[in-house]
Scaffold this motif. Structure first.
Motif, PDB file in Angstrom:
ATOM      1  N   LEU A  55     -65.807  14.459  28.264  1.00  0.00           N
ATOM      2  CA  LEU A  55     -66.479  14.736  29.523  1.00  0.00           C
ATOM      3  C   LEU A  55     -67.668  15.827  29.201  1.00  0.00           C
ATOM      4  O   LEU A  55     -67.445  16.875  28.543  1.00  0.00           O
ATOM      5  CB  LEU A  55     -65.438  15.717  30.486  1.00  0.00           C
ATOM      6  N   LEU A  56     -68.686  15.806  29.885  1.00  0.00           N
ATOM      7  CA  LEU A  56     -69.612  16.936  29.903  1.00  0.00           C
ATOM      8  C   LEU A  56     -69.379  17.451  31.362  1.00  0.00           C
ATOM      9  O   LEU A  56     -69.339  17.142  32.426  1.00  0.00           O
ATOM     10  CB  LEU A  56     -70.930  16.056  30.001  1.00  0.00           C
ATOM     11  N   LEU A  57     -69.083  18.791  31.048  1.00  0.00           N
ATOM     12  CA  LEU A  57     -68.805  19.551  32.266  1.00  0.00           C
ATOM     13  C   LEU A  57     -69.743  20.659  32.439  1.00  0.00           C
ATOM     14  O   LEU A  57     -70.359  21.472  31.586  1.00  0.00           O
ATOM     15  CB  LEU A  57     -67.607  20.312  32.018  1.00  0.00           C
ATOM     16  N   GLU A  58     -70.023  20.663  33.697  1.00  0.00           N
ATOM     17  CA  GLU A  58     -71.207  21.872  34.227  1.00  0.00           C
ATOM     18  C   GLU A  58     -70.444  22.859  35.099  1.00  0.00           C
ATOM     19  O   GLU A  58     -69.787  22.653  35.903  1.00  0.00           O
ATOM     20  CB  GLU A  58     -72.367  21.232  34.904  1.00  0.00           C
ATOM     21  N   MET A  59     -70.333  24.005  34.681  1.00  0.00           N
ATOM     22  CA  MET A  59     -69.654  25.096  35.259  1.00  0.00           C
ATOM     23  C   MET A  59     -70.607  26.305  35.771  1.00  0.00           C
ATOM     24  O   MET A  59     -71.235  26.412  35.128  1.00  0.00           O
ATOM     25  CB  MET A  59     -68.739  25.872  34.221  1.00  0.00           C
ATOM     26  N   GLU A  60     -70.402  26.539  37.019  1.00  0.00           N
ATOM     27  CA  GLU A  60     -71.254  27.655  37.833  1.00  0.00           C
ATOM     28  C   GLU A  60     -70.663  28.866  37.045  1.00  0.00           C
ATOM     29  O   GLU A  60     -69.542  28.882  36.776  1.00  0.00           O
ATOM     30  CB  GLU A  60     -71.187  27.423  39.390  1.00  0.00           C
ATOM     31  N   PRO A  61     -71.632  29.944  37.388  1.00  0.00           N
ATOM     32  CA  PRO A  61     -71.167  31.095  36.921  1.00  0.00           C
ATOM     33  C   PRO A  61     -69.754  31.634  37.404  1.00  0.00           C
ATOM     34  O   PRO A  61     -69.606  31.642  38.579  1.00  0.00           O
ATOM     35  CB  PRO A  61     -72.221  32.149  37.435  1.00  0.00           C
ATOM     36  N   GLY A  62     -69.048  31.991  36.391  1.00  0.00           N
ATOM     37  CA  GLY A  62     -67.603  32.523  36.992  1.00  0.00           C
ATOM     38  C   GLY A  62     -66.646  31.308  37.098  1.00  0.00           C
ATOM     39  O   GLY A  62     -65.498  31.670  37.602  1.00  0.00           O
ATOM     40  N   ALA A  63     -66.892  30.115  37.249  1.00  0.00           N
ATOM     41  CA  ALA A  63     -66.010  28.897  37.601  1.00  0.00           C
ATOM     42  C   ALA A  63     -64.921  29.042  36.619  1.00  0.00           C
ATOM     43  O   ALA A  63     -65.091  29.265  35.438  1.00  0.00           O
ATOM     44  CB  ALA A  63     -66.819  27.834  37.567  1.00  0.00           C
ATOM     45  N   GLU A  64     -63.741  28.811  37.175  1.00  0.00           N
ATOM     46  CA  GLU A  64     -62.590  28.755  36.191  1.00  0.00           C
ATOM     47  C   GLU A  64     -61.757  27.669  36.162  1.00  0.00           C
ATOM     48  O   GLU A  64     -61.869  26.927  37.130  1.00  0.00           O
ATOM     49  CB  GLU A  64     -61.598  29.865  36.796  1.00  0.00           C
ATOM     50  N   VAL A  65     -61.502  27.080  34.831  1.00  0.00           N
ATOM     51  CA  VAL A  65     -60.214  25.984  34.682  1.00  0.00           C
ATOM     52  C   VAL A  65     -59.097  26.966  34.622  1.00  0.00           C
ATOM     53  O   VAL A  65     -58.800  27.514  33.565  1.00  0.00           O
ATOM     54  CB  VAL A  65     -60.626  25.478  33.174  1.00  0.00           C
TER      55      VAL A  65
END
Length: 137
Positions: A55-65
């Motif tokens: 997967l190519l994942l794009e996370m916004e600032p502070g986004a949490e898994v």
């Protein structure tokens, strides 16, 4: 001899049959897919019925898994931003792998993050949420 546009069909080395074809993706032109995780979008580069996924994942600032456990080795390469968990931080060009059984929460730094994740099997999330490539009704 094939014409100018066709390549000869290669045979497998270990079986008397044609070699399966490669799959090429135009990743920059693929749409980002929404996930069940706020602030995280993905492009599924590969997935199979057994749960393996790239997967190519794009996370916004502070986004949490959220809290999850790895059921097999997970490999992550950071392309942009900062990818962080309780054990450390990965910056652009850095790589982290986690063994089966590793349990953690991961999040993007203040710049967000773009990461390439390779999963041999889906993670198990503490809140029961499905893995990125799993569909549930």
């Amino acid at each position: 001899m094939p014409d100018g546009n066709q390549k000869p069909m290669r045979r497998r080395l270990t079986a008397d049959e044609p070699s399966p074809r490669s799959v090429f993706l135009d990743v920059p032109n693929m749409p980002w897919e929404a996930t069940k995780f706020p602030g995280i979008r993905c492009k599924t580069l590969f997935s199979d019925a057994g749960g393996m996924a790239t997967l190519l994942l794009e996370m916004e600032p502070g986004a949490e898994v959220p809290l999850h456990e790895h059921t097999a080795i997970e490999q992550t390469y950071v392309l942009k931003g900062h990818f962080v968990d309780e054990e450390g931080e990965c910056l652009p060009g850095q790589f982290v792998w986690r063994p089966a059984g590793n349990t953690h929460i991961a999040w993007a730094g203040k710049e967000g993050a773009t990461i390439l994740g390779i999963f041999l099997r889906p993670n198990i999330f503490a809140d029961g949420r499905p893995f990125f490539t799993e569909e549930r009704g």
